[in-house]
Scaffold this motif. Structure first.
Motif, PDB file in Angstrom:
ATOM      1  N   HIS A 111       3.097  -9.857   5.994  1.00  0.00           N
ATOM      2  CA  HIS A 111       2.286 -10.723   6.862  1.00  0.00           C
ATOM      3  C   HIS A 111       3.123 -11.905   7.344  1.00  0.00           C
ATOM      4  CE1 HIS A 111      -1.808  -9.021   5.932  1.00  0.00           C
ATOM      5  NE2 HIS A 111      -1.129  -8.532   4.898  1.00  0.00           N
ATOM      6  N   GLU A 122       7.950  -3.713   9.993  1.00  0.00           N
ATOM      7  CA  GLU A 122       6.740  -3.922  10.775  1.00  0.00           C
ATOM      8  C   GLU A 122       6.055  -5.147  10.194  1.00  0.00           C
ATOM      9  OE1 GLU A 122       4.663  -0.116  10.934  1.00  0.00           O
ATOM     10  OE2 GLU A 122       6.303   0.729  12.141  1.00  0.00           O
ATOM     11  N   ARG A 125       3.062  -8.067  10.454  1.00  0.00           N
ATOM     12  CA  ARG A 125       1.695  -8.142  10.976  1.00  0.00           C
ATOM     13  C   ARG A 125       1.134  -9.554  10.910  1.00  0.00           C
ATOM     14  NH1 ARG A 125      -1.174  -3.904   7.182  1.00  0.00           N
ATOM     15  NH2 ARG A 125       0.923  -3.009   7.181  1.00  0.00           N
ATOM     16  N   THR A 164       5.706  -4.928  15.665  1.00  0.00           N
ATOM     17  CA  THR A 164       4.585  -5.824  15.357  1.00  0.00           C
ATOM     18  C   THR A 164       3.307  -5.020  15.133  1.00  0.00           C
ATOM     19  OG1 THR A 164       5.569  -7.412  16.872  1.00  0.00           O
ATOM     20  CG2 THR A 164       3.261  -7.787  16.259  1.00  0.00           C
ATOM     21  N   LEU A 165       2.539  -5.418  14.135  1.00  0.00           N
ATOM     22  CA  LEU A 165       1.175  -4.895  13.967  1.00  0.00           C
ATOM     23  C   LEU A 165       0.222  -6.062  14.176  1.00  0.00           C
ATOM     24  CD1 LEU A 165       1.539  -2.799  10.652  1.00  0.00           C
ATOM     25  CD2 LEU A 165       1.986  -2.068  13.003  1.00  0.00           C
ATOM     26  N   CYS A 211      -3.398  -7.626  13.451  1.00  0.00           N
ATOM     27  CA  CYS A 211      -4.535  -7.471  12.539  1.00  0.00           C
ATOM     28  C   CYS A 211      -5.785  -8.070  13.173  1.00  0.00           C
ATOM     29  CB  CYS A 211      -4.337  -8.269  11.241  1.00  0.00           C
ATOM     30  SG  CYS A 211      -2.868  -7.886  10.309  1.00  0.00           S
ATOM     31  N   ASP A 235      -4.202  -3.155  12.462  1.00  0.00           N
ATOM     32  CA  ASP A 235      -4.599  -3.178  11.046  1.00  0.00           C
ATOM     33  C   ASP A 235      -5.868  -4.023  10.920  1.00  0.00           C
ATOM     34  OD1 ASP A 235      -4.467  -3.310   8.131  1.00  0.00           O
ATOM     35  OD2 ASP A 235      -3.471  -5.252   8.324  1.00  0.00           O
TER      36      ASP A 235
END
Ligand SMILES: O=c1[nH]cnc2c1ncn2[C@H]1C[C@H](O)[C@@H](CO)O1
Ligand SMILES: [Zn+2]
Length: 364
Positions: free
Chosen positions: A23, A106, A108, A150-151, A153, A180
């Motif tokens: 994160h 990755e 997030r 990049t994810l 959320c 996510d």
């Protein structure tokens, strides 16, 4: 014959590693939190010294509950409300991961948490993307190659998941590789966000779901069978569907079999799980059993600031707890690279040109 390199904190740091679950707002440098608080007029930090502040984040995350673990994020998000702050945090994140030997990550974050100062969602995503690219350039200048996807959320307790899913799809050609849902698990089942997941599937977009961390099998089952999650964030509680008989033989229930048979990646984060009470100690963390049973296990940090860890330190702790060697660390790394949300050809290239040669040199 060449000798195998001994496994130490240093040599593990040199090995190529892949990180799927990290994160952005859980990985700031303590000194950066202080400087950004100064610049942005944020006055709620519990300490004004970097070492004390870092220790405070780790200790307050050591609470035994996910809900309390999440409280520290009010401070990190509190100092990430301007474009400059987001660019800086993202660039430093990439520098820190590269210095730890991560070759693909990755990372997030929830854009909706950075709107308090008036920023819109698009400028937030663009600032973080600019920071990631800057971090990749700085890492390259320091002789390290890293690629970051990049994810985005959505927070389970808010009702913005469709909007955030649309944001992820809008930025899919600019480095946003997936979606996510995060935040408190109990009371917020993933099916609350079905419209977002249906939209993502219709768009052929990728997503993972935090599930099986603070809540058990029903959460995992919903995430996979109702929502269509490709990967599970944590997923530790899948062990509740595995029975070990008196002879030490494992018997998998239908859900555990499904997860293993379909090679559904588990984004495991040992230190974070111990802090939130999802596991009691590293030696009996379910990752040992799940790796032995050849689930598609990956090793991750979750929140480097709150958990005081890096991918290398998590791997070193697993080496100590379970006696893993380089082939095991390579297996975790290849598992993660196979499970990434970037193109198949790009994943294969990193496996064949970076990961395999890197471990071959260490194995000797
Ligand atoms: O382990 C976690 N479980 C659920 N939510 C989490 C975890 N770690 C961080 N988060 C939340 C807090 C952050 O503000 C948010 C987006 O990164 O995701
Ligand atoms: Zn997480």
């Amino acid at each position: 014959m060449a000798m195998s390199t001994p496994l130490t904190a240093d040599t593990i740091r040199q090995a190529p590693k892949v990180l799927l679950h990290d994160h952005l707002d859980g990985g700031l440098r303590p000194a950066t939190v202080l400087e950004l608080a100064d610049a942005g007029g944020y006055r709620d930090l519990p300490h004004d010294d970097a070492a004390a502040l870092g220790a405070w984040f780790r200790e307050s995350a050591d609470s035994g509950s996910l809900v309390r673990y999440l409280e520290g994020f009010a401070h990190t998000c509190g100092v990430m409300q301007t474009e400059d702050a987001l660019v800086r945090v993202a660039a430093e994140c990439v520098e820190d991961l590269a210095a730890d030997g991560v070759v693909y990550a990755e990372v997030r974050y929830a854009p909706e948490l950075f709107t308090e100062g008036g920023l819109g969602l698009d400028p937030i995503v663009e600032a973080v993307q600019a920071g990631f690219r800057e971090g990749e350039r700085r890492a390259a200048a320091a002789g390290r190659t890293i690629r970051v996807g990049t994810l985005l959320c959505a927070m389970r307790q808010n009702a913005r998941s469709l909007e955030i899913a649309e944001l992820a799809v809008r930025y899919r050609d600019s480095g946003v590789v997936g979606f996510d849902i995060a935040g408190p698990e109990a009371g917020f089942p993933p099916t609350r966000n079905l419209d977002a997941f249906e939209y993502l599937r219709q768009q052929n977009a990728h997503f993972t779901i935090h599930a099986g961390e603070a809540f058990g099998l029903p959460s995992i089952w919903e995430a996979i069978q109702h929502c269509g999650a490709e990967r599970l964030g944590h997923g530790v509680r899948i062990v509740d569907d595995i029975k070990i008989d008196a002879d030490g033989r494992a018997h998998l229930g239908r859900l555990a079999s499904y997860v293993r048979d379909r090679r559904i990646p588990l984004e495991m984060c040992p230190t974070s799980n111990i802090q939130t009470g999802a596991a009691t100690a590293i030696e009996n963390h379910p990752i040992g059993l799940l790796a032995r049973l050849r689930f598609r296990v990956t090793v991750n940090t979750d929140n480097r600031l709150m958990s005081g860890c890096t991918v290398s330190s998590e791997m070193a702790a697993l080496v100590d707890a379970f006696g893993y060697g380089w082939p095991d660390l390579q297996w975790f790394t290849v598992n993660a690279m196979k499970s990434a949300f970037i193109d198949f050809e790009d994943r294969l290239e990193i496996i064949n040109t970076v990961i395999k040669p890197g471990y071959a040199a260490l194995i000797g």
